[in-house]
Design a protein around this motif. Structure first.
Motif, mmCIF file in Angstrom:
data_model
loop_
_atom_site.group_PDB
_atom_site.id
_atom_site.type_symbol
_atom_site.label_atom_id
_atom_site.label_comp_id
_atom_site.label_asym_id
_atom_site.label_seq_id
_atom_site.Cartn_x
_atom_site.Cartn_y
_atom_site.Cartn_z
ATOM 1 N N SER A 16 -6.450 94.415 37.850
ATOM 2 C CA SER A 16 -7.493 93.736 37.073
ATOM 3 C C SER A 16 -8.568 93.162 37.982
ATOM 4 N N LEU A 17 -8.150 92.558 39.080
ATOM 5 C CA LEU A 17 -9.112 92.010 40.031
ATOM 6 C C LEU A 17 -9.976 93.118 40.633
ATOM 7 N N VAL A 21 -14.038 93.282 40.352
ATOM 8 C CA VAL A 21 -14.886 93.400 41.542
ATOM 9 C C VAL A 21 -15.752 94.647 41.451
ATOM 10 N N HIS A 22 -15.170 95.747 40.994
ATOM 11 C CA HIS A 22 -15.941 96.989 40.850
ATOM 12 C C HIS A 22 -17.034 96.829 39.800
ATOM 13 N N ILE A 32 -16.428 102.360 36.291
ATOM 14 C CA ILE A 32 -15.315 101.457 35.961
ATOM 15 C C ILE A 32 -14.236 102.217 35.214
ATOM 16 N N VAL A 33 -14.632 103.061 34.272
ATOM 17 C CA VAL A 33 -13.649 103.833 33.499
ATOM 18 C C VAL A 33 -12.906 104.811 34.402
ATOM 19 N N ILE A 37 -8.878 104.801 35.258
ATOM 20 C CA ILE A 37 -8.008 105.977 35.091
ATOM 21 C C ILE A 37 -7.252 106.265 36.378
ATOM 22 N N PHE A 38 -7.916 106.121 37.529
ATOM 23 C CA PHE A 38 -7.231 106.316 38.808
ATOM 24 C C PHE A 38 -6.149 105.265 39.031
#
Length: 98
Positions: A16-17, A21-22, A32-33, A37-38
């Motif tokens: 989550s962090l 940050v991203h 972000i998506v 997924i990664f």
């Protein structure tokens, strides 16, 4: 039900962090998506190491690939944590490389 232990809670907190940050560094929803997924691969190895071991050991006919014992869950979780750290560091290292 998922048994929430300290390792699983910490893995979700790190993931989550990393997403936050991203999000703050790129402001790009598609990035972000794809990052989320990664993150699913290392989180699935951390949460369900026995299922991942069974899935990777069996062939399409249901026969095991090797004759050895199943991999200990702790070892798979260590590999999952290594993958999680590597995937979470991508947003931090990526902009500096470019």
């Amino acid at each position: 039900m998922i048994a929430w232990d300290r390792g699983r809670i910490a893995a979700c907190a790190v993931a989550s962090l990393s997403l936050v940050v991203h999000l703050l560094s790129s402001l790009n929803v598609e990035a972000i998506v794809s990052h989320a997924i990664f993150l699913l691969l290392p989180l699935s190895v951390i949460f369900w190491p026995e299922c991942c071991d069974r899935m990777l050991r069996l062939s399409s006919e249901g026969r095991p690939h090797s004759t050895g014992e199943p991999t200990p869950a702790f070892m798979l979780q260590v590999v999952g944590w290594i993958l999680l750290v590597v995937v979470c560091s991508i947003p931090l290292v990526g902009p500096m490389v470019l």
